[in-house]
Scaffold this active site. Structure first.
Site, PDB file in Angstrom:
ATOM      1  N   HIS A   1       7.840  -7.605  -3.784  1.00 10.84           N
ATOM      2  CA  HIS A   1       6.521  -7.976  -4.300  1.00 10.84           C
ATOM      3  C   HIS A   1       6.611  -9.287  -5.087  1.00 10.84           C
ATOM      4  O   HIS A   1       7.000  -9.283  -6.262  1.00 10.84           O
ATOM      5  CB  HIS A   1       5.964  -6.869  -5.197  1.00 10.84           C
ATOM      6  CG  HIS A   1       5.515  -5.665  -4.448  1.00 10.84           C
ATOM      7  ND1 HIS A   1       4.219  -5.498  -4.001  1.00 10.84           N
ATOM      8  CD2 HIS A   1       6.196  -4.569  -4.037  1.00 10.84           C
ATOM      9  CE1 HIS A   1       4.120  -4.348  -3.358  1.00 10.84           C
ATOM     10  NE2 HIS A   1       5.304  -3.756  -3.363  1.00 10.84           N
TER      11      HIS A   1
ATOM     12  N   GLU B   1       4.212 -10.981  -6.235  1.00  6.11           N
ATOM     13  CA  GLU B   1       3.082 -11.121  -7.156  1.00  6.11           C
ATOM     14  C   GLU B   1       3.375 -10.601  -8.558  1.00  6.11           C
ATOM     15  O   GLU B   1       2.645 -10.918  -9.506  1.00  6.11           O
ATOM     16  CB  GLU B   1       1.839 -10.428  -6.582  1.00  6.11           C
ATOM     17  CG  GLU B   1       1.904  -8.911  -6.515  1.00  6.11           C
ATOM     18  CD  GLU B   1       2.492  -8.391  -5.217  1.00  6.11           C
ATOM     19  OE1 GLU B   1       2.113  -7.280  -4.804  1.00  6.11           O
ATOM     20  OE2 GLU B   1       3.340  -9.078  -4.612  1.00  6.11           O
TER      21      GLU B   1
ATOM     22  N   LYS C   1     -10.819 -11.693 -15.950  1.00  6.73           N
ATOM     23  CA  LYS C   1     -11.136 -11.852 -17.372  1.00  6.73           C
ATOM     24  C   LYS C   1     -10.632 -13.176 -17.942  1.00  6.73           C
ATOM     25  O   LYS C   1     -11.353 -13.865 -18.665  1.00  6.73           O
ATOM     26  CB  LYS C   1     -10.526 -10.685 -18.161  1.00  6.73           C
ATOM     27  CG  LYS C   1     -10.954 -10.632 -19.624  1.00  6.73           C
ATOM     28  CD  LYS C   1     -12.372 -10.091 -19.742  1.00  6.73           C
ATOM     29  CE  LYS C   1     -12.734  -9.818 -21.179  1.00  6.73           C
ATOM     30  NZ  LYS C   1     -14.014  -9.097 -21.273  1.00  6.73           N
TER      31      LYS C   1
ATOM     32  N   ASP D   1     -17.940 -11.410 -21.915  1.00  6.53           N
ATOM     33  CA  ASP D   1     -18.596 -11.449 -20.597  1.00  6.53           C
ATOM     34  C   ASP D   1     -20.073 -11.799 -20.708  1.00  6.53           C
ATOM     35  O   ASP D   1     -20.569 -12.707 -20.036  1.00  6.53           O
ATOM     36  CB  ASP D   1     -18.423 -10.111 -19.875  1.00  6.53           C
ATOM     37  CG  ASP D   1     -16.964  -9.730 -19.722  1.00  6.53           C
ATOM     38  OD1 ASP D   1     -16.107 -10.628 -19.783  1.00  6.53           O
ATOM     39  OD2 ASP D   1     -16.674  -8.533 -19.553  1.00  6.53           O
TER      40      ASP D   1
ATOM     41  N   CYS E   1       5.368  -6.164   1.584  1.00  3.56           N
ATOM     42  CA  CYS E   1       5.725  -4.742   1.562  1.00  3.56           C
ATOM     43  C   CYS E   1       5.064  -4.010   2.727  1.00  3.56           C
ATOM     44  O   CYS E   1       5.424  -4.239   3.881  1.00  3.56           O
ATOM     45  CB  CYS E   1       5.361  -4.128   0.207  1.00  3.56           C
ATOM     46  SG  CYS E   1       6.127  -2.514  -0.096  1.00  3.56           S
ATOM     47  N   TYR E   2       4.064  -3.161   2.498  1.00  2.00           N
ATOM     48  CA  TYR E   2       3.377  -2.496   3.601  1.00  2.00           C
ATOM     49  C   TYR E   2       2.799  -3.531   4.566  1.00  2.00           C
ATOM     50  O   TYR E   2       2.759  -3.317   5.784  1.00  2.00           O
ATOM     51  CB  TYR E   2       2.265  -1.594   3.066  1.00  2.00           C
ATOM     52  CG  TYR E   2       1.552  -0.792   4.137  1.00  2.00           C
ATOM     53  CD1 TYR E   2       1.984   0.485   4.482  1.00  2.00           C
ATOM     54  CD2 TYR E   2       0.447  -1.317   4.826  1.00  2.00           C
ATOM     55  CE1 TYR E   2       1.351   1.213   5.469  1.00  2.00           C
ATOM     56  CE2 TYR E   2      -0.193  -0.600   5.816  1.00  2.00           C
ATOM     57  CZ  TYR E   2       0.259   0.672   6.134  1.00  2.00           C
ATOM     58  OH  TYR E   2      -0.359   1.390   7.119  1.00  2.00           O
TER      59      TYR E   2
ATOM     60  N   GLY F   1       0.830  -1.206   0.000  1.00  2.00           N
ATOM     61  CA  GLY F   1       0.000   0.000   0.000  1.00  2.00           C
ATOM     62  C   GLY F   1       0.858   1.247   0.000  1.00  2.00           C
ATOM     63  O   GLY F   1       2.049   1.196   0.331  1.00  2.00           O
TER      64      GLY F   1
END
Length: 517
Positions: free
Chosen positions: A172, A174, A372, A230, A82-83, A55
Protein backbone atom coordinates in the site's frame (compact mmCIF):
# COMPACT_ATOMS: atom_id res chain seq x y z
CA UNK A 1 -9.99 21.75 -16.72
CA UNK A 2 -7.25 20.22 -14.57
CA UNK A 3 -6.07 16.65 -15.12
CA UNK A 4 -8.19 14.05 -13.30
CA UNK A 5 -7.35 10.66 -11.83
CA UNK A 6 -10.11 8.15 -11.17
CA UNK A 7 -9.76 5.86 -8.16
CA UNK A 8 -11.99 2.79 -8.35
CA UNK A 9 -12.88 1.63 -4.86
CA UNK A 10 -13.04 -2.04 -3.91
CA UNK A 11 -13.78 -1.32 -0.26
CA UNK A 12 -10.37 -0.75 1.32
CA UNK A 13 -10.41 1.15 4.59
CA UNK A 14 -7.57 3.35 3.27
CA UNK A 15 -8.91 4.21 -0.20
CA UNK A 16 -9.38 7.83 0.87
CA UNK A 17 -5.64 8.02 1.53
CA UNK A 18 -4.97 7.32 -2.16
CA UNK A 19 -7.05 10.33 -3.14
CA UNK A 20 -5.34 12.48 -0.53
CA UNK A 21 -1.85 11.51 -1.72
CA UNK A 22 -2.75 12.17 -5.35
CA UNK A 23 -4.27 15.56 -4.52
CA UNK A 24 -1.27 16.50 -2.40
CA UNK A 25 0.82 16.24 -5.57
CA UNK A 26 -1.45 18.75 -7.31
CA UNK A 27 -3.62 16.29 -9.26
CA UNK A 28 -7.39 16.24 -8.82
CA UNK A 29 -8.78 12.79 -8.02
CA UNK A 30 -12.16 11.24 -7.26
CA UNK A 31 -13.19 7.91 -5.72
CA UNK A 32 -15.97 5.95 -7.42
CA UNK A 33 -17.33 2.56 -6.21
CA UNK A 34 -16.40 -0.24 -8.63
CA UNK A 35 -20.03 -1.13 -9.33
CA UNK A 36 -20.93 2.45 -10.26
CA UNK A 37 -18.26 2.71 -12.99
CA UNK A 38 -19.39 2.00 -16.56
CA UNK A 39 -17.82 2.48 -19.97
CA UNK A 40 -20.01 5.57 -20.37
CA UNK A 41 -19.06 7.07 -17.00
CA UNK A 42 -15.37 6.43 -17.72
CA UNK A 43 -15.60 8.30 -21.01
CA UNK A 44 -17.51 11.15 -19.34
CA UNK A 45 -15.00 11.47 -16.49
CA UNK A 46 -12.08 11.37 -18.96
CA UNK A 47 -9.35 10.39 -16.49
CA UNK A 48 -5.66 10.77 -17.31
CA UNK A 49 -5.09 7.61 -15.25
CA UNK A 50 -6.98 5.02 -13.20
CA UNK A 51 -6.01 3.55 -9.81
CA UNK A 52 -7.61 0.33 -8.55
CA UNK A 53 -7.81 0.30 -4.74
CA UNK A 54 -7.35 -2.49 -2.25
CA UNK A 55 -10.27 -4.32 -0.69
CA UNK A 56 -11.24 -7.07 1.78
CA UNK A 57 -12.59 -9.59 -0.77
CA UNK A 58 -10.68 -12.48 -2.34
CA UNK A 59 -10.20 -12.63 -6.11
CA UNK A 60 -10.18 -16.43 -5.78
CA UNK A 61 -13.87 -16.51 -4.81
CA UNK A 62 -16.80 -16.27 -7.19
CA UNK A 63 -18.92 -13.11 -7.37
CA UNK A 64 -16.27 -10.83 -5.88
CA UNK A 65 -15.60 -7.33 -7.25
CA UNK A 66 -13.92 -6.86 -10.61
CA UNK A 67 -12.72 -3.80 -12.46
CA UNK A 68 -14.89 -2.75 -15.41
CA UNK A 69 -13.31 -4.19 -18.57
CA UNK A 70 -13.42 -0.73 -20.15
CA UNK A 71 -10.66 0.36 -17.74
CA UNK A 72 -8.16 -1.78 -19.63
CA UNK A 73 -9.23 -0.57 -23.09
CA UNK A 74 -9.42 3.12 -22.29
CA UNK A 75 -5.81 3.70 -23.32
CA UNK A 76 -4.74 5.38 -20.05
CA UNK A 77 -2.27 4.17 -17.38
CA UNK A 78 -3.66 1.85 -14.70
CA UNK A 79 -2.17 1.18 -11.26
CA UNK A 80 -3.52 -1.72 -9.20
CA UNK A 81 -2.92 -1.63 -5.43
CA UNK A 82 -3.19 -4.87 -3.39
CA UNK A 83 -6.63 -6.27 -4.37
CA UNK A 84 -6.44 -3.92 -7.37
CA UNK A 85 -3.26 -5.66 -8.55
CA UNK A 86 -4.81 -9.08 -8.01
CA UNK A 87 -8.02 -8.42 -9.93
CA UNK A 88 -6.06 -6.77 -12.75
CA UNK A 89 -3.89 -9.89 -13.07
CA UNK A 90 -6.87 -12.26 -12.88
CA UNK A 91 -8.81 -10.28 -15.48
CA UNK A 92 -5.90 -9.95 -17.91
CA UNK A 93 -4.92 -13.63 -17.96
CA UNK A 94 -2.76 -14.14 -14.88
CA UNK A 95 -3.45 -16.21 -11.79
CA UNK A 96 -4.17 -15.43 -8.13
CA UNK A 97 -4.17 -18.00 -5.32
CA UNK A 98 -4.60 -18.11 -1.58
CA UNK A 99 -1.34 -18.32 0.34
CA UNK A 100 -0.18 -19.81 3.61
CA UNK A 101 2.33 -16.97 3.88
CA UNK A 102 0.24 -13.92 4.67
CA UNK A 103 1.69 -10.44 5.04
CA UNK A 104 0.11 -7.91 7.38
CA UNK A 105 1.94 -4.80 8.52
CA UNK A 106 5.52 -3.78 7.89
CA UNK A 107 7.37 -5.73 5.22
CA UNK A 108 10.31 -5.23 2.87
CA UNK A 109 10.52 -5.46 -0.91
CA UNK A 110 13.59 -6.16 -2.98
CA UNK A 111 13.77 -4.24 -6.25
CA UNK A 112 14.56 -6.64 -9.09
CA UNK A 113 14.37 -4.33 -12.13
CA UNK A 114 13.85 -0.67 -12.91
CA UNK A 115 10.53 0.68 -14.20
CA UNK A 116 8.87 4.07 -14.61
CA UNK A 117 7.14 3.66 -11.25
CA UNK A 118 10.51 3.56 -9.49
CA UNK A 119 12.45 6.28 -11.36
CA UNK A 120 14.44 8.42 -8.95
CA UNK A 121 12.99 6.59 -5.93
CA UNK A 122 14.12 2.96 -5.99
CA UNK A 123 16.99 1.31 -7.88
CA UNK A 124 17.59 -2.37 -8.71
CA UNK A 125 19.06 -4.17 -5.71
CA UNK A 126 17.34 -1.87 -3.23
CA UNK A 127 15.66 -3.16 -0.05
CA UNK A 128 12.76 -0.95 1.05
CA UNK A 129 10.10 -0.86 3.77
CA UNK A 130 6.45 -1.05 2.68
CA UNK A 131 3.09 -1.79 4.28
CA UNK A 132 1.36 -5.04 3.34
CA UNK A 133 -2.14 -6.28 4.10
CA UNK A 134 -2.97 -9.38 2.06
CA UNK A 135 -3.56 -13.12 2.22
CA UNK A 136 -3.91 -13.97 -1.49
CA UNK A 137 -1.04 -13.44 -3.90
CA UNK A 138 -0.39 -13.36 -7.62
CA UNK A 139 1.18 -16.63 -8.79
CA UNK A 140 1.23 -16.15 -12.58
CA UNK A 141 1.53 -12.91 -14.54
CA UNK A 142 -0.67 -11.91 -17.47
CA UNK A 143 1.03 -11.68 -20.88
CA UNK A 144 3.17 -8.56 -21.23
CA UNK A 145 3.96 -8.11 -17.51
CA UNK A 146 7.31 -8.52 -15.78
CA UNK A 147 8.30 -8.67 -12.11
CA UNK A 148 10.03 -5.52 -10.85
CA UNK A 149 10.01 -6.18 -7.06
CA UNK A 150 9.51 -9.12 -4.71
CA UNK A 151 8.96 -9.75 -1.01
CA UNK A 152 9.08 -12.83 1.22
CA UNK A 153 5.35 -13.36 0.92
CA UNK A 154 4.72 -11.91 -2.53
CA UNK A 155 6.91 -13.04 -5.42
CA UNK A 156 5.11 -10.46 -7.55
CA UNK A 157 5.20 -7.54 -5.07
CA UNK A 158 5.43 -5.08 -7.97
CA UNK A 159 4.78 -5.74 -11.65
CA UNK A 160 4.87 -3.68 -14.82
CA UNK A 161 3.62 -3.81 -18.41
CA UNK A 162 5.15 -0.60 -19.71
CA UNK A 163 3.89 -0.98 -23.26
CA UNK A 164 0.33 -0.58 -21.97
CA UNK A 165 1.41 1.50 -18.93
CA UNK A 166 -0.18 -0.99 -16.52
CA UNK A 167 1.40 -1.40 -13.07
CA UNK A 168 0.56 -3.37 -9.95
CA UNK A 169 1.86 -3.32 -6.37
CA UNK A 170 0.92 -5.76 -3.63
CA UNK A 171 1.81 -3.22 -0.92
CA UNK A 172 0.00 0.00 0.00
CA UNK A 173 1.91 3.10 -1.20
CA UNK A 174 -0.83 5.40 0.14
CA UNK A 175 -0.10 4.78 3.86
CA UNK A 176 2.64 6.54 5.81
CA UNK A 177 4.17 3.18 6.74
CA UNK A 178 5.41 2.93 3.13
CA UNK A 179 7.88 5.82 3.47
CA UNK A 180 8.45 6.24 -0.29
CA UNK A 181 4.81 5.65 -1.21
CA UNK A 182 3.87 9.25 -2.01
CA UNK A 183 6.85 9.53 -4.39
CA UNK A 184 5.88 6.27 -6.13
CA UNK A 185 2.33 7.55 -6.63
CA UNK A 186 3.69 10.83 -7.96
CA UNK A 187 5.83 8.90 -10.43
CA UNK A 188 2.65 7.22 -11.64
CA UNK A 189 0.51 10.36 -11.91
CA UNK A 190 3.18 12.76 -13.19
CA UNK A 191 5.79 10.54 -14.84
CA UNK A 192 3.67 7.76 -16.35
CA UNK A 193 0.34 9.57 -16.85
CA UNK A 194 1.82 12.99 -17.62
CA UNK A 195 -0.36 14.95 -15.21
CA UNK A 196 0.79 18.54 -14.84
CA UNK A 197 -0.02 18.92 -11.13
CA UNK A 198 -1.81 22.23 -11.67
CA UNK A 199 -4.73 21.57 -9.31
CA UNK A 200 -4.41 24.28 -6.63
CA UNK A 201 -6.76 25.72 -4.05
CA UNK A 202 -6.80 28.99 -6.00
CA UNK A 203 -7.96 27.05 -9.06
CA UNK A 204 -10.57 25.20 -7.03
CA UNK A 205 -11.86 28.46 -5.54
CA UNK A 206 -12.34 30.02 -8.96
CA UNK A 207 -14.09 26.88 -10.28
CA UNK A 208 -16.32 26.61 -7.21
CA UNK A 209 -17.38 30.27 -7.39
CA UNK A 210 -18.29 29.85 -11.06
CA UNK A 211 -20.24 26.65 -10.26
CA UNK A 212 -22.23 28.36 -7.47
CA UNK A 213 -23.12 31.23 -9.79
CA UNK A 214 -24.31 28.77 -12.46
CA UNK A 215 -26.39 26.76 -10.00
CA UNK A 216 -27.96 29.64 -8.06
CA UNK A 217 -28.47 32.17 -10.84
CA UNK A 218 -30.63 34.93 -9.40
CA UNK A 219 -31.93 32.77 -6.53
CA UNK A 220 -31.50 33.31 -2.81
CA UNK A 221 -29.41 31.08 -0.53
CA UNK A 222 -29.68 30.51 3.22
CA UNK A 223 -26.76 29.06 5.16
CA UNK A 224 -26.76 27.67 8.69
CA UNK A 225 -23.63 29.10 10.28
CA UNK A 226 -22.25 27.27 13.31
CA UNK A 227 -18.87 28.99 13.54
CA UNK A 228 -17.12 25.73 12.66
CA UNK A 229 -14.61 25.46 9.84
CA UNK A 230 -16.94 23.85 7.27
CA UNK A 231 -19.92 26.20 7.56
CA UNK A 232 -17.63 29.24 7.81
CA UNK A 233 -15.81 28.36 4.59
CA UNK A 234 -19.09 27.61 2.81
CA UNK A 235 -20.48 31.00 3.83
CA UNK A 236 -17.37 32.91 2.75
CA UNK A 237 -17.20 31.10 -0.61
CA UNK A 238 -20.86 31.54 -1.48
CA UNK A 239 -20.79 35.20 -0.45
CA UNK A 240 -17.85 35.78 -2.78
CA UNK A 241 -19.89 34.14 -5.54
CA UNK A 242 -23.30 35.78 -5.12
CA UNK A 243 -22.95 38.54 -2.52
CA UNK A 244 -26.24 39.78 -1.03
CA UNK A 245 -28.20 36.81 -2.40
CA UNK A 246 -26.84 34.93 0.64
CA UNK A 247 -28.27 35.16 4.15
CA UNK A 248 -26.56 33.34 7.03
CA UNK A 249 -28.43 32.20 10.12
CA UNK A 250 -26.38 31.73 13.26
CA UNK A 251 -28.36 29.81 15.86
CA UNK A 252 -26.56 30.55 19.13
CA UNK A 253 -27.46 27.68 21.45
CA UNK A 254 -25.40 29.09 24.30
CA UNK A 255 -23.13 26.03 24.34
CA UNK A 256 -20.10 27.45 22.53
CA UNK A 257 -16.67 28.19 23.96
CA UNK A 258 -15.72 31.56 25.39
CA UNK A 259 -15.92 34.40 22.89
CA UNK A 260 -16.82 32.21 19.90
CA UNK A 261 -20.32 33.58 19.33
CA UNK A 262 -18.97 37.13 19.29
CA UNK A 263 -16.20 36.05 16.90
CA UNK A 264 -18.70 34.56 14.44
CA UNK A 265 -20.78 37.75 14.40
CA UNK A 266 -17.71 39.96 14.11
CA UNK A 267 -16.06 38.03 11.28
CA UNK A 268 -19.12 37.55 9.09
CA UNK A 269 -21.21 40.65 9.77
CA UNK A 270 -18.48 43.23 10.30
CA UNK A 271 -15.45 41.91 8.35
CA UNK A 272 -17.14 40.19 5.40
CA UNK A 273 -20.31 42.32 5.45
CA UNK A 274 -22.48 39.21 5.05
CA UNK A 275 -26.18 39.46 5.86
CA UNK A 276 -26.31 37.58 9.16
CA UNK A 277 -29.25 36.72 11.38
CA UNK A 278 -27.95 36.09 14.91
CA UNK A 279 -30.59 34.19 16.86
CA UNK A 280 -29.73 33.98 20.55
CA UNK A 281 -31.70 30.88 21.54
CA UNK A 282 -29.65 30.03 24.63
CA UNK A 283 -32.60 30.34 27.03
CA UNK A 284 -34.69 28.02 24.86
CA UNK A 285 -31.93 25.39 24.72
CA UNK A 286 -31.21 25.60 28.45
CA UNK A 287 -34.92 25.27 29.20
CA UNK A 288 -35.23 22.12 27.10
CA UNK A 289 -32.08 20.66 28.67
CA UNK A 290 -33.23 21.33 32.23
CA UNK A 291 -33.07 18.19 34.36
CA UNK A 292 -31.46 16.10 31.57
CA UNK A 293 -28.27 14.18 32.36
CA UNK A 294 -28.23 11.35 29.80
CA UNK A 295 -25.76 12.18 26.97
CA UNK A 296 -27.89 10.73 24.15
CA UNK A 297 -30.94 12.60 25.37
CA UNK A 298 -28.91 15.82 25.46
CA UNK A 299 -27.73 15.28 21.88
CA UNK A 300 -31.22 14.57 20.56
CA UNK A 301 -32.73 17.60 22.31
CA UNK A 302 -30.02 19.92 20.99
CA UNK A 303 -30.25 18.55 17.43
CA UNK A 304 -34.04 18.73 17.25
CA UNK A 305 -34.18 22.20 18.83
CA UNK A 306 -31.52 23.49 16.44
CA UNK A 307 -33.55 22.34 13.42
CA UNK A 308 -36.74 23.89 14.83
CA UNK A 309 -35.07 27.27 15.46
CA UNK A 310 -33.30 27.26 12.08
CA UNK A 311 -36.53 26.46 10.20
CA UNK A 312 -38.37 29.19 12.07
CA UNK A 313 -35.72 31.74 11.08
CA UNK A 314 -35.74 30.48 7.49
CA UNK A 315 -39.52 31.00 7.32
CA UNK A 316 -39.13 34.48 8.79
CA UNK A 317 -36.59 35.41 6.11
CA UNK A 318 -38.78 33.84 3.41
CA UNK A 319 -38.15 33.24 -0.25
CA UNK A 320 -34.92 31.24 -0.07
CA UNK A 321 -34.46 28.87 -3.02
CA UNK A 322 -31.32 27.07 -1.82
CA UNK A 323 -29.84 25.77 1.43
CA UNK A 324 -26.03 25.79 1.72
CA UNK A 325 -24.39 22.90 3.57
CA UNK A 326 -20.82 22.03 4.51
CA UNK A 327 -20.86 18.47 3.16
CA UNK A 328 -17.29 17.21 2.68
CA UNK A 329 -15.89 14.54 0.39
CA UNK A 330 -15.55 11.84 3.08
CA UNK A 331 -19.29 12.28 3.80
CA UNK A 332 -20.08 11.79 0.11
CA UNK A 333 -17.81 8.74 -0.26
CA UNK A 334 -19.37 7.04 2.77
CA UNK A 335 -22.90 7.81 1.65
CA UNK A 336 -22.68 6.71 -2.00
CA UNK A 337 -20.63 3.59 -1.32
CA UNK A 338 -22.11 0.38 -2.69
CA UNK A 339 -24.66 -1.15 -0.33
CA UNK A 340 -23.88 -4.78 0.39
CA UNK A 341 -20.47 -4.42 -1.22
CA UNK A 342 -17.09 -5.14 0.26
CA UNK A 343 -16.75 -2.13 2.56
CA UNK A 344 -16.78 -3.39 6.11
CA UNK A 345 -18.52 -0.29 7.49
CA UNK A 346 -20.82 1.97 5.51
CA UNK A 347 -22.63 4.86 7.15
CA UNK A 348 -25.01 7.54 5.97
CA UNK A 349 -24.28 11.13 6.87
CA UNK A 350 -26.66 13.82 8.03
CA UNK A 351 -25.47 16.25 5.34
CA UNK A 352 -26.09 13.84 2.45
CA UNK A 353 -29.33 12.51 1.09
CA UNK A 354 -31.66 15.46 0.83
CA UNK A 355 -33.78 17.75 2.96
CA UNK A 356 -37.13 17.45 4.68
CA UNK A 357 -39.77 18.01 1.98
CA UNK A 358 -41.34 20.79 4.03
CA UNK A 359 -38.28 23.02 3.53
CA UNK A 360 -38.72 22.96 -0.26
CA UNK A 361 -35.17 24.12 -1.03
CA UNK A 362 -32.38 22.78 -3.19
CA UNK A 363 -28.93 22.02 -1.79
CA UNK A 364 -25.76 24.00 -2.51
CA UNK A 365 -22.72 21.97 -1.39
CA UNK A 366 -19.57 23.60 -2.78
CA UNK A 367 -17.19 21.65 -0.49
CA UNK A 368 -18.40 18.17 -1.38
CA UNK A 369 -15.21 17.47 -3.39
CA UNK A 370 -12.80 18.46 -0.58
CA UNK A 371 -11.12 16.77 2.38
CA UNK A 372 -10.93 18.59 5.72
CA UNK A 373 -7.36 19.84 5.29
CA UNK A 374 -8.30 21.15 1.84
CA UNK A 375 -11.25 23.02 3.35
CA UNK A 376 -8.85 24.73 5.75
CA UNK A 377 -6.60 25.70 2.82
CA UNK A 378 -9.62 27.10 0.96
CA UNK A 379 -10.62 29.09 4.03
CA UNK A 380 -7.20 30.75 4.11
CA UNK A 381 -7.49 31.42 0.37
CA UNK A 382 -10.80 33.19 1.09
CA UNK A 383 -9.25 35.36 3.81
CA UNK A 384 -10.79 33.75 6.89
CA UNK A 385 -8.73 34.31 10.06
CA UNK A 386 -6.37 31.52 11.14
CA UNK A 387 -8.01 31.21 14.56
CA UNK A 388 -11.23 30.21 12.80
CA UNK A 389 -9.80 28.10 9.95
CA UNK A 390 -7.33 26.22 12.16
CA UNK A 391 -9.73 25.67 15.03
CA UNK A 392 -9.78 22.25 16.69
CA UNK A 393 -12.85 20.11 15.97
CA UNK A 394 -15.82 21.05 18.16
CA UNK A 395 -18.89 18.84 18.67
CA UNK A 396 -22.29 19.98 17.44
CA UNK A 397 -23.83 19.71 20.95
CA UNK A 398 -21.01 21.93 22.18
CA UNK A 399 -20.16 22.12 25.85
CA UNK A 400 -23.27 20.14 26.78
CA UNK A 401 -21.35 16.88 26.31
CA UNK A 402 -18.38 18.18 28.31
CA UNK A 403 -20.46 18.37 31.49
CA UNK A 404 -20.97 14.61 31.88
CA UNK A 405 -23.61 13.14 34.17
CA UNK A 406 -24.97 16.55 35.14
CA UNK A 407 -27.76 18.92 34.26
CA UNK A 408 -26.66 21.74 31.95
CA UNK A 409 -26.93 25.04 33.81
CA UNK A 410 -25.63 28.50 33.02
CA UNK A 411 -23.40 28.38 36.11
CA UNK A 412 -21.72 25.12 35.04
CA UNK A 413 -21.31 26.39 31.47
CA UNK A 414 -19.61 29.56 32.74
CA UNK A 415 -17.21 27.57 34.94
CA UNK A 416 -16.33 25.22 32.09
CA UNK A 417 -15.88 28.07 29.58
CA UNK A 418 -13.39 29.84 31.84
CA UNK A 419 -11.38 26.67 32.54
CA UNK A 420 -11.33 25.74 28.86
CA UNK A 421 -10.23 29.26 27.90
CA UNK A 422 -7.30 29.19 30.35
CA UNK A 423 -6.22 25.76 29.07
CA UNK A 424 -6.30 26.75 25.39
CA UNK A 425 -4.56 30.04 26.18
CA UNK A 426 -1.63 28.17 27.75
CA UNK A 427 -1.50 25.73 24.81
CA UNK A 428 -1.29 28.63 22.35
CA UNK A 429 1.32 30.48 24.42
CA UNK A 430 3.45 27.33 24.40
CA UNK A 431 3.19 27.03 20.59
CA UNK A 432 1.50 23.63 20.85
CA UNK A 433 -1.98 24.34 19.41
CA UNK A 434 -1.25 23.17 15.86
CA UNK A 435 0.46 19.98 17.09
CA UNK A 436 -2.75 18.86 18.81
CA UNK A 437 -5.83 17.43 17.07
CA UNK A 438 -8.23 18.43 19.84
CA UNK A 439 -7.89 19.89 23.33
CA UNK A 440 -10.59 20.77 25.84
CA UNK A 441 -11.64 20.80 29.48
CA UNK A 442 -14.36 18.64 31.06
CA UNK A 443 -16.34 19.59 34.17
CA UNK A 444 -16.62 16.40 36.19
CA UNK A 445 -19.72 15.34 38.16
CA UNK A 446 -17.80 15.30 41.40
CA UNK A 447 -16.88 17.85 44.07
CA UNK A 448 -13.73 17.58 46.13
CA UNK A 449 -12.41 19.10 49.33
CA UNK A 450 -9.69 21.69 48.98
CA UNK A 451 -7.97 24.48 50.86
CA UNK A 452 -8.21 28.00 49.44
CA UNK A 453 -6.29 30.49 51.57
CA UNK A 454 -7.16 29.66 55.16
CA UNK A 455 -10.57 28.26 54.30
CA UNK A 456 -12.01 24.95 53.20
CA UNK A 457 -13.40 24.66 49.68
CA UNK A 458 -15.75 22.10 48.24
CA UNK A 459 -15.76 22.62 44.49
CA UNK A 460 -15.75 20.84 41.13
CA UNK A 461 -12.96 18.74 39.71
CA UNK A 462 -11.91 19.43 36.14
CA UNK A 463 -10.30 17.05 33.62
CA UNK A 464 -8.10 18.22 30.76
CA UNK A 465 -7.97 16.29 27.49
CA UNK A 466 -5.59 16.69 24.53
CA UNK A 467 -5.04 14.16 21.76
CA UNK A 468 -3.02 13.69 18.61
CA UNK A 469 -4.67 12.13 15.58
CA UNK A 470 -4.78 12.26 11.79
CA UNK A 471 -8.48 11.58 11.23
CA UNK A 472 -10.14 11.28 14.65
CA UNK A 473 -10.69 7.54 14.16
CA UNK A 474 -7.81 6.68 16.48
CA UNK A 475 -6.04 9.00 18.88
CA UNK A 476 -3.37 9.12 21.58
CA UNK A 477 -2.99 11.55 24.45
CA UNK A 478 -0.63 14.49 23.96
CA UNK A 479 2.51 14.13 26.14
CA UNK A 480 2.56 17.52 27.86
CA UNK A 481 5.58 18.15 30.10
CA UNK A 482 4.65 18.15 33.79
CA UNK A 483 5.60 21.78 34.26
CA UNK A 484 3.04 22.74 31.60
CA UNK A 485 0.29 20.76 33.34
CA UNK A 486 1.27 22.25 36.69
CA UNK A 487 1.09 25.77 35.26
CA UNK A 488 -2.35 25.17 33.72
CA UNK A 489 -3.71 23.59 36.91
CA UNK A 490 -2.46 26.50 38.99
CA UNK A 491 -4.06 29.06 36.68
CA UNK A 492 -7.41 27.24 36.54
CA UNK A 493 -7.64 26.83 40.32
CA UNK A 494 -6.67 30.45 40.92
CA UNK A 495 -8.68 32.07 38.12
CA UNK A 496 -11.81 29.92 37.85
CA UNK A 497 -14.14 30.16 40.82
CA UNK A 498 -15.81 26.78 41.31
CA UNK A 499 -12.87 24.45 40.50
CA UNK A 500 -10.34 23.30 43.09
CA UNK A 501 -8.82 20.20 41.46
CA UNK A 502 -7.42 19.47 37.97
CA UNK A 503 -6.59 16.10 36.38
CA UNK A 504 -5.18 15.09 32.96
CA UNK A 505 -6.78 12.32 30.87
CA UNK A 506 -4.17 9.96 29.34
CA UNK A 507 -6.60 7.49 27.74
CA UNK A 508 -6.03 6.62 24.09
CA UNK A 509 -8.74 5.93 21.49
CA UNK A 510 -9.48 3.04 21.51
CA UNK A 511 -10.35 1.99 24.20
CA UNK A 512 -11.66 5.43 25.10
CA UNK A 513 -13.29 8.04 22.89
CA UNK A 514 -12.02 11.58 22.36
CA UNK A 515 -15.05 13.22 23.95
CA UNK A 516 -16.22 12.07 27.37
CA UNK A 517 -19.89 11.79 26.34
Amino acid sequence: MSDRVLIIDFGSQVTQLIARRVRESGVYSEIHPFNKVTAESLTAFAPKAVILSGGPASVTEAETPRAPEAVFTLGVPVLGICYGEQTMCAQLGGKVEGSDHREFGRAFVDVAEDCALFHGVWSPGGHHQVWMSHGDRVTALPPGFRVVATSDGAPFAAIADESRRFYGVQFHPEVVHTPDGARLLRNFTHGVAGCTGDWTMQAFKDQAIAAVRRQVGGGRVICGLSGGVDSSVVAALIHEAIGDQLTCVFVDHGLMRQGEADQVVSVFRDRFNITLVHKDASELFLGKLAGKTDPEEKRKIIGATFIDVFEEEARRIGGADFLAQGTLYPDVIESVSFIGGPSVTIKSHHNVGGLPDRMNMKLVEPLRELFKDEVRALGRELGLPDEMVGRHPFPGPGLAIRIPGQEITRERLDILRKADSVYLDEIRKSGLYDQIWQAFAVLLPVRTVGVMGDGRSYDYACALRAVTSTDGMTADYFPFPHDFLGRVASRIINEVKGINRVTYDITSKPPGTIEWE
